[in-house]
Design an enzyme around this catalytic site. Sequence first.
Site, short mmCIF file in Angstrom:
data_model
loop_
_atom_site.label_atom_id
_atom_site.label_comp_id
_atom_site.label_asym_id
_atom_site.label_seq_id
_atom_site.Cartn_x
_atom_site.Cartn_y
_atom_site.Cartn_z
N CYS A 179 35.27 54.32 44.52
CA CYS A 179 34.59 53.05 44.79
C CYS A 179 33.77 53.04 46.08
O CYS A 179 33.02 52.10 46.32
CB CYS A 179 35.61 51.91 44.84
SG CYS A 179 36.42 51.63 43.26
N HIS A 314 35.28 44.92 51.05
CA HIS A 314 35.50 45.69 49.82
C HIS A 314 35.96 44.75 48.71
O HIS A 314 35.42 44.76 47.62
CB HIS A 314 36.52 46.79 50.08
CG HIS A 314 36.80 47.64 48.90
ND1 HIS A 314 35.87 48.53 48.40
CD2 HIS A 314 37.90 47.76 48.11
CE1 HIS A 314 36.38 49.15 47.35
NE2 HIS A 314 37.62 48.70 47.15
N ASN A 354 33.62 44.69 39.78
CA ASN A 354 33.77 45.87 40.63
C ASN A 354 32.86 46.99 40.10
O ASN A 354 33.17 47.64 39.11
CB ASN A 354 35.22 46.34 40.63
CG ASN A 354 35.47 47.47 41.61
OD1 ASN A 354 34.53 48.02 42.20
ND2 ASN A 354 36.73 47.84 41.78
#
Length: 827
Positions: A179, A314, A354
Amino acid sequence: MVRIMTVRVAVVGMSIRAAGVRSAADFWRLMSTGRSGRREIDHAELVRRRIPVHRYKDPAYVPVAYSMEDYLGFDLEAFGFSRSEAELTDPQHRVMLEACYRAVESSGCFIGSLPDRVGVFLGARTSGYGAQIEYCSTSAGGNVDLSGLAVGTEPDYMSTRISYAYGLTGPSVTVLTACSSSGVAVHLACQAILAGECDSALAGGVALDVRDAGYTFTEGGIYSPRGRCEPYMASADGTVDGNGVAALFLRRLDVALAARNPILGVIAGTAVNNDGRERAGFTAPGVAGQTELIEEALDVAELRSTSIGLLEGHGAGTGIGDALEIDAATRAFRSTGAGVGDCRLHSVKANIGNLTAAAGAASVIGCLLALRHGRIPPNAPLVEGASPTDLRGTPFTLADTPIAWRRSDRGRYAAVSSFGLGGTNAQVIIGDAEPEMQLASRKGRSWQLLPLSADDPERLTEAVDAVRAAVDGASAEARQDIGHTLRTGRPELTTRAAAVIPVDDSPTGERWPKPGQFRTPPEVPPALVLALPGEEAGVPEAALALYKAEPAFRSAVDDGLAAMEHTLAPETFAAVRDAFLHGRCLTATNVSQPVLHLLGVGQHAFLGALGVEPDLLVGHGVGELTAAQLSGVLSGEDAARAVCWRSQAMSDLPERAEAAALFTRRMREVRLNSPTTPTLSCVTGAWLTSEEAWDPGYWGAQLREQVPFDEALRAVVSQHPEAVYLQLAGGTDPRETARLRGVAEDAVLTLVSDEEAPDGWCSLLRAVGALWERGVRIDWQAYAERDHALRVDMAPRAFERIPYVHPSLLEHCPGIDPAELSGKQVD
């Protein structure tokens, strides 16, 4: 030892597509209103996509997706693919090709003609596209090109494909840190620019699952059982993967300023580290590592946390992960003086899901948009009614409404956190461009030439309409910016049209091309024939307009006037000079012919400054002497003197034979050379030979023995049937003459037409545009030296979107939506 970013890196372009987002403007609308692209998949769609019944009836199945629209659409011709190559290529690679194109395009540049070394640093989500093709093909007894499949689907080749496709010669690296991939990519791109490995770089990531039709959650896993990504909320119970692509175009700041790119923001500092073993497990985040990361990035940027107005976290939406992230950020911010509630906390994952490998770049784009609009967007879950986590005592706040983010003397800064499963963390700090960077002076012509092109007439019609809408009501500076961007920052495509507009907001003089006027130039540029007439019409006004407007024209005319001053009588010279200084000209031959000559020489100099040189020259009457200068037979000084002698002889001596003898004697005083450009003789009707050019007697004969102009064109037309003809100076319209010899009327252009003689400059720009439409190459960079403005994000290229997927997946790979495979779109 802490690194300091002594050389600054600017963000000059960006591109994003995601759920509910087709552009940066869409992204801002989604963020600023606190909405999301989340959607629930109904039963009919699950059946249509052939999701097995046992799967979607499983209580753990979550029919939720953040779907990117038109994810299979692709333009084969624009990107140079064959159909089979496109089908073998992972859609992640395909959408990234377009995203990089768009990021550079938004900076006012064309990715295929960037002059500097450009690096490529991109991340990608793990994809099963290639493995599924191989499995489905072999299961069905078919064969597949394994080499082509590897190149088209493995992440190793994504960045290098971009470099190859666009001819980019800087470092080309695919980043795979889960990620944090695109956050790390931004860091590596900045490091490469700072180290001098490249001057510019593309950085970003892509996360696309073509079979995205919900997921099955595991108790205690990272995915939300409710299908809701709610970062920093009390109800946060997991993440939800999104689909999207995000790309940034970065340039060393001095390069960006020199190119006059838009400065969207300046990267003040970046940092990358790993949590190591100071965490509960390999997949768990580490507070110490995240704390050190933020502190290092602040040190690199030479900032304290009190300068950070927005922390784009995040924010994956997992209860444990969010709590540890807030703990780490609080420690780092407090260590450099942050008070309670000083900084807004936000995560775009609540808006678009995401994006994993693209999440960091998407977050950077979100911050850049907040800086541009002067507002920090709300937290989407709060807008939708969720309850926030307890942030009391921390430096951070959440809100359900946007707040103003005003400029200050200290500047505005946002920090972006990007953490990867496995512990690799990235931090990027972005700030405003300094005020003086935003204020660049424009300089330019009072009329703007707009070259417009597209892949076909339909898309060019749309482009013309879009540019016209942008021009309507725009300021003079904005019109200059639009013209500069279209000339220097867009590709020259196969269907073309040109417009000329005034920089003021008056519609007077605007002529917008219509579909019937669009042109498709030949693959090989046509031969250019410059025609130089021997008679004048309406030249004084044109002479004045061009002399005032164009330095190259003025310089050539001034050189000619300097030579004529010593040849002409004072009153005659004053009359010639007045044509250019005041727009007045006598009709007497000894005045009009020198004016006509200087007008042609000046126009040729203007064209030459734009890289336009003739392949052939055709002159008639005094125009043949002008052609002699342009072809190198006569120097500029000797040609000016010869024109004066010839015009004086014709004016003083009515008998042409006696004009001719005197002129012959005069021509013995000058040096005569061989022509360097093929030049038509209007004495013989054939090409001028070296022997003829060297002979003073030829030039005497030229004064009295000329074949008709239409007869002289015979040799040109027979040898160059596809040539484009451009008449310099003024004079009679050559189109009727050319038509007599079979030249198409629209292949004959004039720099000063009778109806536009009072505005010869505008007519000249129209002629340049007409040459470009017909395939004559124009050096737009040279044009920009006189007409330089800022680059702007406008008139994006329209791509055809035809869906492509490997045939083996259609019947054997549940999840692909058949609805995505129908129809053709243009975007």
